[in-house]
Every structure is written in structure tokens, then in C-alpha cells.
Motif scaffolding. Sequence first.
Motif, PDB file in Angstrom:
ATOM      1  N   LEU A 187       0.834  -1.074  -0.022  1.00  0.00           N
ATOM      2  CA  LEU A 187       0.092  -0.032  -0.021  1.00  0.00           C
ATOM      3  C   LEU A 187       0.993   1.323  -0.134  1.00  0.00           C
ATOM      4  O   LEU A 187       0.519   2.221  -0.490  1.00  0.00           O
ATOM      5  N   MET A 191      -0.318   3.328  -3.014  1.00  0.00           N
ATOM      6  CA  MET A 191      -1.149   4.607  -2.842  1.00  0.00           C
ATOM      7  C   MET A 191      -0.325   6.127  -3.248  1.00  0.00           C
ATOM      8  O   MET A 191       0.838   6.175  -3.010  1.00  0.00           O
ATOM      9  N   ILE A 218      -9.029  -2.866  -0.276  1.00  0.00           N
ATOM     10  CA  ILE A 218      -8.387  -3.883   0.432  1.00  0.00           C
ATOM     11  C   ILE A 218      -9.294  -5.054   0.126  1.00  0.00           C
ATOM     12  O   ILE A 218      -8.693  -6.165   0.021  1.00  0.00           O
TER      13      ILE A 218
END
Length: 262
Positions: A187, A191, A218
Motif C-alpha cells: 500500500l 497509494m 483492500i
Amino acid sequence: MKIEKKCLAYASTQSMVEAIVCSVDLNGNPDTPDSRESFKVGGKELEVFSHGRSSISFGHAVIAPGFNLQNKWVILVRSPHYTHEAESEVVLRRTWQSILRLCAETQIQSLAVPVIGVGLFEFPRETAVNILVEVLTQDALELAPDLELIHACLPLSHFELDFDAAMKLSEPADQRPRTVEAAVECLMKEMSKSALKDLTALPEDQLHQTHYGLAAGIRNDMLHQNPALYKATGCRHRDDASSVIVRALWTHLQNKTETLLS
């Protein structure tokens, strides 16, 4: 590019695509039931065109107009015999690659293919299907970038089972994280910096706000059919499991604030 299996007896008359593939012999005569059906529908013009070509070499393909077919193009090839031709598997692979190159040259966007090499040419069914799937999944994007749709025409249920198995093996291994730590690392890479900053600034008691955003992503991606990651979170329900991962990421980010702000 999309590959679809079609349980069709005859690709030529039942598949609405730009081009089809036909197998012919040394003299340009169709030598499989599917190819004979194609020539029957294509008419005398297709037969004359095929006979007028010089002998097609093994591993090469020739393109012809579709004439009376609903398909714009017919790609003609010779199938190697499994035991009579040296390196027959290599030759069959080159044949499929030549077909794809012709698709690129002609800017063909949709193609119907039979399983070349079985029957008269004695290729084991599984071997012929595996070679077809390998070339389509590994080479098509590079060799025929305009190709958007391939119909794999499978005449019998046995072929369908072999095709499904070969397609499954061709899928890349699941690289999704198996631990909470790996999920956090993933992540952090995926991200955006702004999204990470927003999560960092969120008070811990407000992390439930991510339920329909980050946590939903997720649940639908990392946790979908990923029992190892479920087990790593110590949770049975995916809502709880996604919350564990979000909290772990949030905790990790508290020590990264200066880096994110720089």
C-alpha cells in the motif's frame, strides 16, 4: 487483448470475426473438417486462390481474402505432422507466431483459431492446445498489438478442459501480499502521496471512515480469495481483516510523517 473459448464445430461459419485460420496441404487443399467447411463457404474463388499460391512452407502463413465468407480474411497454414516433421512442436509454435505477424501486417483486430495439429497430424491434444495457449498469452501482445479479440474454437469438451487447464497455467502467479507487513509495504508503494498524507492525518478513532474507501479496496483486491492474508490478520470476517490492515498502515505512517511532508 481478450481470449474467448468458443465450443464451435466450424470456426468459419459460426464466428463473427475479421479473420479465420485454415490448414491446407502441400497443394493448397483444405485438410481438416473445419478448413473444408471454410473452403465450402468461401467458394470457388478461395479454392483458386489457395491453389495459386506456391507451396506454403511449414512455420509460415499466407493471407487470403474471405471471398464468400462472412470473415474478411482467411489465414492459410500447413500443419506439421507430430512424428514426420523434425522439431514439430517448434514448427507449430512458429506457425502460430507467423499467423500473429500477419494479423499485425493486416491490422486485424479479431481472429478465430482452431487447434492446429490434432487428428490427422497426430499431435497429442494437450500438446497442441498448450502450444496454442502459450503463443496467444505470451506473444500476441508483442506480435499483433492491434489484435483485440481471439476466439479459440474448440470442437469437443475434451479440448475445452485442456484449454481451461492451459489458460490457468498461463496466468501469472498471485503476487499479492500474504502478511500484514507485506500488505502495508504494498500500500505504501501503490497509494498516492496525498492519499497517504490524508490517512496519516486521520485520528485513530476515525479510521472507520475508510470503510467504503481504502478498506473496501483492500477487501476487494488484497483479501479476495487470499486465505493466507486473512489468516495473518487473525480475523474471520473481511471487514475486520481490512480494518487490521488499515490500522497497521496508519500506525506505520505515524513514523513516516516527516518523510511524507518533505
